[in-house]
Each structure stands twice: as structure tokens, then as C-alpha cells.
Design a protein around this motif. Structure first.
Motif, short mmCIF file in Angstrom:
data_model
loop_
_atom_site.label_atom_id
_atom_site.label_comp_id
_atom_site.label_asym_id
_atom_site.label_seq_id
_atom_site.Cartn_x
_atom_site.Cartn_y
_atom_site.Cartn_z
N SER A 32 93.99 -6.27 -37.91
CA SER A 32 95.36 -7.23 -37.19
C SER A 32 96.93 -6.71 -37.45
N SER A 33 96.98 -5.92 -38.59
CA SER A 33 98.22 -5.41 -38.73
C SER A 33 98.43 -4.02 -38.04
N LEU A 34 97.25 -3.64 -37.30
CA LEU A 34 97.66 -2.50 -36.51
C LEU A 34 97.56 -2.71 -35.12
N VAL A 35 96.88 -3.66 -34.51
CA VAL A 35 96.80 -4.05 -32.96
C VAL A 35 96.73 -5.46 -33.00
N SER A 36 96.86 -5.79 -31.73
CA SER A 36 97.12 -7.28 -31.33
C SER A 36 95.81 -7.95 -31.59
N TYR A 37 95.88 -9.17 -31.81
CA TYR A 37 94.79 -10.08 -32.17
C TYR A 37 93.74 -10.03 -31.24
N ALA A 38 93.84 -9.88 -29.99
CA ALA A 38 92.89 -9.91 -29.02
C ALA A 38 91.91 -8.46 -29.23
N LYS A 39 92.89 -7.52 -29.49
CA LYS A 39 92.14 -5.98 -29.74
C LYS A 39 91.37 -6.07 -30.97
N ALA A 40 92.01 -6.80 -32.04
CA ALA A 40 91.22 -6.72 -33.42
C ALA A 40 89.94 -7.64 -33.31
N THR A 41 90.15 -8.75 -32.78
CA THR A 41 88.97 -9.49 -32.18
C THR A 41 87.88 -8.78 -31.62
N ASN A 42 88.17 -8.25 -30.55
CA ASN A 42 87.16 -7.08 -29.78
C ASN A 42 86.55 -6.10 -30.69
N LEU A 43 87.30 -5.40 -31.54
CA LEU A 43 86.90 -4.32 -32.37
C LEU A 43 85.76 -5.03 -33.49
N CYS A 44 86.28 -6.11 -33.99
CA CYS A 44 85.40 -6.61 -34.95
C CYS A 44 83.99 -7.07 -34.34
N ASN A 45 84.02 -7.63 -33.20
CA ASN A 45 82.84 -8.07 -32.57
C ASN A 45 81.81 -6.81 -32.12
N ARG A 46 82.60 -5.60 -31.83
CA ARG A 46 82.03 -4.52 -31.22
C ARG A 46 81.18 -3.80 -32.60
N PHE A 47 81.88 -3.67 -33.73
CA PHE A 47 81.45 -2.91 -34.77
C PHE A 47 80.51 -3.92 -35.56
N LEU A 48 80.63 -5.07 -35.18
CA LEU A 48 79.70 -6.01 -35.98
C LEU A 48 78.41 -6.54 -34.87
N HIS A 49 78.43 -5.83 -33.75
CA HIS A 49 77.33 -5.93 -32.88
C HIS A 49 77.17 -7.63 -32.64
N ARG A 50 78.22 -8.26 -32.48
CA ARG A 50 78.32 -9.65 -31.98
C ARG A 50 78.20 -9.88 -30.68
N GLY A 51 77.27 -10.74 -30.15
CA GLY A 51 77.35 -10.94 -28.73
C GLY A 51 78.04 -12.12 -28.39
N GLU A 52 77.84 -12.76 -27.22
CA GLU A 52 78.82 -13.94 -26.70
C GLU A 52 78.50 -15.34 -27.79
N ASP A 53 77.26 -15.25 -28.09
CA ASP A 53 76.95 -16.53 -28.74
C ASP A 53 77.43 -16.51 -30.31
N ASP A 54 77.63 -15.49 -30.87
CA ASP A 54 78.08 -15.42 -32.29
C ASP A 54 79.42 -14.82 -32.57
N ALA A 55 80.18 -14.33 -31.43
CA ALA A 55 81.29 -13.64 -31.40
C ALA A 55 82.30 -14.37 -31.88
N LEU A 56 83.30 -13.62 -32.78
CA LEU A 56 84.60 -14.19 -33.23
C LEU A 56 85.41 -14.34 -32.11
N CYS A 57 86.21 -15.27 -32.26
CA CYS A 57 87.30 -15.83 -30.90
C CYS A 57 88.64 -15.35 -31.55
N THR A 58 89.46 -14.89 -30.64
CA THR A 58 90.78 -14.57 -31.01
C THR A 58 91.49 -15.65 -31.97
N LYS A 59 91.46 -16.94 -31.74
CA LYS A 59 92.16 -17.70 -32.28
C LYS A 59 91.61 -17.87 -33.74
#
Length: 399
Positions: A32-59
Motif C-alpha cells: 500500500s505504500s508503493l502502489v494504489s490501494y486498488a493495485k495493492a488489493t489485487n496483488l494481495c488476492n493474486r499472491f494469496l490465490h483468493r477468488g471472488e468468494d474470499d477476496a480482500l476488497c479495496t476498502k
């Protein structure tokens, strides 16, 4: 920006930590200190292999970062106030009590100055190649600067502004031109550094005082190099009146101010371009030598045929007169290997605030901007992870 560029933020995590625990929180703060919250959220979900059901949201990520940054800010305040009270300094005003041990320590502090013969030699070599007002005046050779850089504590202070977020959006609302200010202080002692960020100048200077006390630097000679802002000068005088310190105007800000005012004051048509460049060059040379009186005389002697706006020229004269007590002989300081620039705090501004918060189209709430800056400064001072797990700020130079 490739997603795999941030894989390192997760590479050291064990499988369980990728889902739960402090390590995941720390990685979220890093992203979050490097990229926007939206990008940070997307990166977290991709690295954690989280799908739509358990994905982190930007807020969720944004709220977590702001909540953590606000907590860090409160912990910095709590730690600095405790240090000030322990040294009998009013934690509301930052002013020491008459019985404070800091006052005695400051009175006994050794003030180191440069070797007189060395200053004379630097000035002699400089003056050999110059004439008239571009030479270093004799009286400046008697005004000795501080000793070796490692004998002093250098303090650089500046404010950085980011765009303020609208209260609400829509076509009926006017554009919000307000800004949020973050005060940044960079402290250097030898090859060590420590950064401070705060909501305002008062809070920043209390933390600065606490840091100096915590690291036994209150009795050291302080050298402030700033952009010359009146507010900074007033705060230095208020908080450090009982300590040995000097305050210098950063060379680049002085040069920039001269350039701006001369650009408005002088004719710059094709026929006058060379004359304008010559006048700027000559004035810079006089000020670099610390010859304030010579610079004022030079400005007053500029011929009317070169002048486009006398008002702009008068403003430059007033500015130099007002800042004269803080304009040193930059040539001597450079010859002795001393600091002339506030570049350390400019770099800190960039790393702590500008890189993340000054992107195109970005706007911030007051709480969000300060929280993110606080998280970044904790990382830069190598204490973010410790604070995340509940430890108090160390207020110490990074190892």
C-alpha cells in the motif's frame, strides 16, 4: 507495472502466514505504500490465490492501512511526550522547565568551529580567480562556520503538500484547490539518519526534541538548513533557544528565488537574453561568496534598459535583506566540505509522501495522507514491523 515485481513482499511467508498473522499485515502495508490501494488489493488476492468468494476488497485494505497509520501516529506522540516529560519539558509547548537537566547540558555543550587558518586558505584560493564583489569579503573569513560534519547534528525541515480530497463528488461541486500539508524533518549525524513526519510543525518539532533527547544529542551543536520559511525559523527559535544552533538558508532555494524574481524583473527578448543570463550569473556569484551587501548594490545598479518590472526587482531586494542573517559564505562551506543544501529532506519528502501521494488524479483525506506517511516513515526508520506487533517506537537511528 508487473505483478511479479512485488512477489518479494510475499516470498518469505510460510503458507499459514499467507492467510493469517502479522506478516500478512506487514506485506499489505508494504504494498500500500508503493502502489494504489486498488493495485495493492489485487496483488494481495493474486499472491494469496483468493477468488471472488474470499477476496480482500479495496476498502478493507484502505481502512486497515489508515487505522494502522493512525495508531502509529498516536504511539509516536505517546513516546515523544513521555521523553519530554522525563526531561522536565512541557509536552504541550515543548519548552523546558528552568530546572530541566537539558538546559544545563546545553550550556555545557562544546561548540566546534572550523580552523581559522583553513578558512583563510579556502578563501584565498577562491579569491585568486575572482574580482570585485564576486570575491569573499574579509569579514566573512572571521565568521567561522561549524567544525567537521561528524561533530554536529544536521536538521533539515520542510513541508510537502498533496491535493485535498473533495468532501463529495459530482458535476455541481466546484474543484477543490485545497492542499494537505505534511511536515517532514530529516536528521543526520555522521553517516546515520532518522526521519520524522507529522501533521503540523508543532508536532514535528516536539518529536524532533524527543529524538535528540533520546539519543543524547541535545548537547550537540545543531545546524538547521531550510528553505527559509518564516514558520520554520520561528519554531527553531522557540524550541531551541537554549541550545547552540545555527540556521542557514539552503543555496538552491536562494538561487531559485533569484531566478524567479529576475525572470519577472528583466527583459528577456532575443536582444536581451544574453544580458539577462549575465546578470543572473553575476548575482549568483556574489551571493555564493556570501556578499549580501554586494548583491544588494549590484541589484540597485542594474540599468533601466534591462528592467521590465521594478516591482519584481524590489521584491528580490526585500527578500535578500530579510534572509541576510541566514545567508552564509557558501563558497567557504563548500571548500570545507560542509553542507549547503537541504537535499536530504527533499529526498525524504519524495520517499515518504510524494512518490505515493502525488500521482496524477490522486487526492487525499487528512487522515489518509498522514496515516500513509507515518507508515512509510516507520519503515524508513526500520521500526514498522516492531510497531505493528505492539512495540513502542525506538526513536533511534536505523541500524
Amino acid at each position: 507495472m508487473k505483478v511479479y515485481a512485488y512477489g518479494e513482499a510475499f516470498s518469505s511467508l510460510r503458507p499459514k502466514e499467507r492467510v493469517w498473522g502479522v506478516s500478512l499485515s506487514d506485506r499489505i502495508l508494504t504494498l500500500s505504500s508503493l502502489v494504489s490501494y486498488a493495485k495493492a488489493t489485487n496483488l494481495c488476492n493474486r499472491f494469496l490465490h483468493r477468488g471472488e468468494d474470499d477476496a480482500l476488497c479495496t476498502k478493507t485494505v484502505k481502512d486497515f492501512v489508515e487505522r494502522t497509520g493512525t495508531r502509529f501516529d498516536a504511539e509516536y506522540d505517546k513516546a515523544s511526550e513521555a521523553i519530554l516529560r522525563a526531561n522536565k519539558i512541557d509536552d504541550a509547548t515543548g519548552i523546558p522547565d528552568k530546572s530541566s537537566p537539558v538546559i544545563k547540558k546545553a550550556k555545557d555543550a562544546a561548540v566546534h568551529t572550523a580552523d581559522r587558518d583553513k578558512v583563510a586558505e579556502v578563501a584565498r584560493l577562491y579569491n585568486e580567480k575572482r574580482e570585485g564583489t564576486a570575491r569573499i569579503p574579509e569579514h566573512l573569513m572571521e565568521t567561522l562556520p561549524e567544525g567537521k560534519p561528524e561533530q554536529c547534528v544536521y536538521v533539515y525541515v520542510d513541508d510537502v503538500l498533496v491535493k485535498h480530497q473533495k468532501e463529495c463528488r459530482g458535476p455541481a461541486h466546484k474543484r477543490d484547490t485545497r492542499f494537505i500539508s505534511n511536515t517532514v524533518i530529516s536528521i543526520q549525524h555522521g553517516d546515520k539518519r532518522f526521519d520524522i513526519t507529522a501533521k503540523d510543525m508543532d508536532q514535528a518539532f516536539k518529536r524532533l526534541m524527543a529524538f535528540l533527547l533520546a539519543n543524547n544529542l541535545a548537547g550537540r551543536q545543531l545546524v538547521f538548513i531550510t528553505d527559509g520559511a518564516t514558520e520554520i525559523k520561528e519554531h527553531v527559535g522557540r524550541f531551541f533557544a537554549f541550545m547552540p544552533y545555527t540556521l542557514y538558508l539552503d543555496w538552491h532555494h536562494l538561487q531559485k528565488k533569484c531566478y524567479q524574481q529576475l525572470s519577472s524583473a528583466l527583459k528577456c527578448g532575443k536582444a536581451m537574453r544574453d544580458d539577462k543570463d549575465r546578470i543572473e550569473r553575476e548575482l549568483y556569484g556574489i551571493l555564493w561568496a556570501g556578499n549580501v551587501k554586494g548583491a544588494l548594490e549590484y541589484i540597485s545598479a542594474i540599468g533601466q534598459k534591462y528592467i521590465k518590472s521594478q516591482d519584481a526587482l524590489d521584491k528580490l531586494t526585500t527578500y535578500i535583506e530579510r534572509k541576510s542573517e541566514h545567508i552564509p559564505c557558501y563558497a567557504i562551506r563548500k571548500g570545507l566540505g560542509l553542507h549547503n543544501s537541504s537535499n536530504p529532506v527533499e529526498k525524504a519528502n519524495d520517499l515518504l509522501v510524494a512518490q505515493r501521494q502525488k500521482g496524477k488524479g490522486m487526492a487525499w483525506s487528512v487522515e489518509g495522507s498522514h496515516a500513509l506517511a507515518t507508515i512509510t516513515v516507520a519503515e524508513r526508520n526500520a521500526e514498522r514491523y516492531d510497531m505493528l506487533i505492539g512495540k513502542a517506537p525506538r526513536f533511534a537511528f536505523a541500524a
